[in-house]
Design a protein around this motif. Structure first.
Motif, PDB file in Angstrom:
ATOM      1  N   PRO A 281       0.822  -1.216   0.000  1.00  0.00           N
ATOM      2  CA  PRO A 281       0.000   0.000   0.000  1.00  0.00           C
ATOM      3  C   PRO A 281       0.850   1.257   0.000  1.00  0.00           C
ATOM      4  N   LYS A 282       0.302   2.311  -0.559  1.00  0.00           N
ATOM      5  CA  LYS A 282       0.974   3.610  -0.544  1.00  0.00           C
ATOM      6  C   LYS A 282       0.739   4.250   0.818  1.00  0.00           C
ATOM      7  N   LEU A 283       1.801   4.466   1.551  1.00  0.00           N
ATOM      8  CA  LEU A 283       1.696   4.980   2.906  1.00  0.00           C
ATOM      9  C   LEU A 283       2.590   6.196   3.087  1.00  0.00           C
ATOM     10  N   ARG A 284       2.162   7.076   3.951  1.00  0.00           N
ATOM     11  CA  ARG A 284       3.034   8.161   4.395  1.00  0.00           C
ATOM     12  C   ARG A 284       2.596   8.527   5.802  1.00  0.00           C
ATOM     13  N   ALA A 285       3.320   8.018   6.773  1.00  0.00           N
ATOM     14  CA  ALA A 285       2.876   8.087   8.158  1.00  0.00           C
ATOM     15  C   ALA A 285       3.514   9.226   8.935  1.00  0.00           C
TER      16      ALA A 285
ATOM     17  N   GLU B  12      -0.481  12.582  11.169  1.00  0.00           N
ATOM     18  CA  GLU B  12      -1.376  11.720  11.935  1.00  0.00           C
ATOM     19  C   GLU B  12      -2.347  10.959  11.045  1.00  0.00           C
ATOM     20  N   ARG B  13      -2.812  11.562   9.959  1.00  0.00           N
ATOM     21  CA  ARG B  13      -3.724  10.848   9.069  1.00  0.00           C
ATOM     22  C   ARG B  13      -3.028   9.642   8.444  1.00  0.00           C
ATOM     23  N   GLY B  14      -1.772   9.841   8.051  1.00  0.00           N
ATOM     24  CA  GLY B  14      -1.028   8.744   7.455  1.00  0.00           C
ATOM     25  C   GLY B  14      -0.781   7.617   8.431  1.00  0.00           C
ATOM     26  N   TRP B  15      -0.438   7.968   9.676  1.00  0.00           N
ATOM     27  CA  TRP B  15      -0.219   6.924  10.674  1.00  0.00           C
ATOM     28  C   TRP B  15      -1.518   6.207  11.001  1.00  0.00           C
ATOM     29  N   PHE B  16      -2.639   6.948  11.046  1.00  0.00           N
ATOM     30  CA  PHE B  16      -3.929   6.312  11.290  1.00  0.00           C
ATOM     31  C   PHE B  16      -4.249   5.313  10.178  1.00  0.00           C
TER      32      PHE B  16
ATOM     33  N   SER C 286       6.103  -0.208  21.253  1.00  0.00           N
ATOM     34  CA  SER C 286       5.845   0.089  19.846  1.00  0.00           C
ATOM     35  C   SER C 286       4.723   1.107  19.696  1.00  0.00           C
ATOM     36  N   ASN C 287       4.333   1.343  18.465  1.00  0.00           N
ATOM     37  CA  ASN C 287       3.326   2.302  18.031  1.00  0.00           C
ATOM     38  C   ASN C 287       3.937   3.709  17.970  1.00  0.00           C
ATOM     39  N   ASP C 288       3.098   4.699  17.759  1.00  0.00           N
ATOM     40  CA  ASP C 288       3.525   6.048  17.391  1.00  0.00           C
ATOM     41  C   ASP C 288       4.351   6.690  18.499  1.00  0.00           C
ATOM     42  N   GLU C 289       5.656   6.810  18.263  1.00  0.00           N
ATOM     43  CA  GLU C 289       6.541   7.344  19.299  1.00  0.00           C
ATOM     44  C   GLU C 289       6.347   8.834  19.536  1.00  0.00           C
ATOM     45  N   ARG C 290       5.518   9.479  18.717  1.00  0.00           N
ATOM     46  CA  ARG C 290       5.209  10.896  18.937  1.00  0.00           C
ATOM     47  C   ARG C 290       4.190  11.078  20.041  1.00  0.00           C
TER      48      ARG C 290
ATOM     49  N   PRO D 234      15.395  -0.086   6.545  1.00  0.00           N
ATOM     50  CA  PRO D 234      15.446   0.929   5.488  1.00  0.00           C
ATOM     51  C   PRO D 234      14.192   0.992   4.625  1.00  0.00           C
ATOM     52  N   ALA D 235      13.680  -0.153   4.193  1.00  0.00           N
ATOM     53  CA  ALA D 235      12.517  -0.130   3.298  1.00  0.00           C
ATOM     54  C   ALA D 235      11.300   0.473   3.982  1.00  0.00           C
ATOM     55  N   SER D 236      11.099   0.165   5.256  1.00  0.00           N
ATOM     56  CA  SER D 236       9.933   0.722   5.940  1.00  0.00           C
ATOM     57  C   SER D 236      10.103   2.213   6.194  1.00  0.00           C
ATOM     58  N   ASN D 237      11.342   2.671   6.420  1.00  0.00           N
ATOM     59  CA  ASN D 237      11.572   4.107   6.569  1.00  0.00           C
ATOM     60  C   ASN D 237      11.113   4.868   5.344  1.00  0.00           C
ATOM     61  N   VAL D 238      11.368   4.300   4.179  1.00  0.00           N
ATOM     62  CA  VAL D 238      10.950   4.945   2.930  1.00  0.00           C
ATOM     63  C   VAL D 238       9.446   4.789   2.732  1.00  0.00           C
ATOM     64  N   ALA D 239       8.929   3.604   2.986  1.00  0.00           N
ATOM     65  CA  ALA D 239       7.504   3.351   2.784  1.00  0.00           C
ATOM     66  C   ALA D 239       6.635   4.243   3.661  1.00  0.00           C
TER      67      ALA D 239
END
Length: 340
Positions: free
Chosen positions: A47-51, A54-58, A170-174, A247-252
């Motif tokens: 899937p196309k993601l950009r987290a 907040e919308r992207g992480w959701f 885990s989960n959103d460290e923000r 690395p791949a997940s950082n980009v994804a």
């Protein structure tokens, strides 16, 4: 001529439970239970993601939750772990530490303790079936109350003799503060588990510092944003804290725009130990060996440097000394063999 990275012996220290599932298995389980998956999970493409917002992480979490809802019976758990082990073996993994929050599976598996026992039974069976050594990190969810994390830490310690070796976050460290979970991590450490919280991916260097200062991390999940702080890099290197770099997940997830932007070289040059990991192959579309290919193709890592990355993954693991010696010797043999 370059050597085949799949045959390079290595340890895999950053793999999430549901995220390790094969896409084809997800589709079969969804059909089995009549679960309507979002098109992003049915298409067969990552899937196309950009987290980074907040919308992207959701959206990322919504897709992850949809996939997890298809794991409903012990045989589903057994299949997931066996197939994850098969994929790891195919990619040259000799030691896998898989991360799971059993509370996520408890409602469908009879409760928290039964869920953890089902998971550990599945790990035992997968080891017998594939020959891969597998251990478990229990991870708390930082979106939940810190008291829940303490319960998980006590449970993880209780089942230490069943192959639980670490405690994560885990989960959103923000969201929230690492220090809110310091008591849970103290329980885990006192019980002989390593501390391996997430930090330094969606948040910057300060989240890595919090992992070190508040949770006494021996490893940091991701940690790549430490590259923005030279003093922090030096601290990680001096302490020998392994960053589980994916690395791949950082980009994804949009943390970096392209593979060349992931600061592998910055961490390498600073002497920070790294263990490349696949994170969530189900959503990011690549498994363990692909991370080493990325280091080679996007960052010009030589075979000698890839071998050292593999050694760092082994040293960063909790594998017993005799296992480490064997894998390290096999890494040397991989490097000594002719290329091509």
């Amino acid at each position: 001529m370059a050597r085949e990275v799949r045959s390079l012996p290595k340890a895999h220290l950053h793999l999430h439970f549901t995220g390790s599932m094969r896409p084809s298995t997800l589709l079969e389980l969804a059909d089995k239970y009549g679960v309507h998956l979002p098109e992003a999970l049915r298409s067969g493409e990552p899937p196309k993601l950009r987290a980074t917002d907040e919308r992207g992480w959701f959206r990322f979490q919504r897709l992850y939750d949809a996939a997890r809802s298809c794991l409903r019976a012990p045989e589903d758990i057994q299949r997931l772990v066996r197939e994850a082990a098969e994929e790891d073996v195919r990619d040259g993994s000799r030691w896998l530490e898989i991360q799971v929050d059993p509370t996520s599976y408890a409602p469908r598996l009879g409760g928290l303790i039964p869920a953890l026992e089902v998971i550990l039974d599945a790990v035992d069976r997968a080891m017998r079936d594939t020959g891969l050594e597998i251990r478990v990190l229990v991870a708390a969810n930082r979106m939940k109350h810190p008291l829940d994390a303490r319960t998980l830490a006590r449970l993880a310690v209780r089942y230490r003799d069943r192959g639980i070796v670490g405690f994560g976050l885990s989960n959103d460290e923000r969201r929230g503060f690492a220090r809110d979970f310091d008591r849970a991590f103290a329980i885990a450490r006192d019980g002989g588990l390593i501390a391996a919280p997430h930090g330094g991916e969606l948040s910057g260097p300060s989240s890595v510092r919090d992992c070190l200062d508040d949770l006494h991390a021996l490893r940091v999940g991701h940690g790549v944003r430490a590259a923005e702080d030279a003093r922090l890099l030096g601290r990680l290197a001096d302490r020998g804290v392994t960053c589980e770099v994916c690395p791949a997940s950082n980009v994804a997830l949009g943390v970096y725009d392209k593979p060349e932007d992931v600061p592998l070289r910055a961490l390498w040059d600073a002497g920070v130990p790294m263990a490349l990991g696949a994170d969530d192959p189900l959503l990011f579309g690549s498994r363990l060996a692909a991370q080493y290919e990325l280091a080679r193709d996007a960052h010009a890592f030589t075979d000698e440097e890839l071998a050292e990355l593999a050694r760092q993954s082994v040293r960063g693991s909790v594998a017993p000394e005799e296992v480490r010696r064997g894998v390290l010797a096999d890494i040397d043999a991989w490097l000594a063999a002719p290329a091509g």
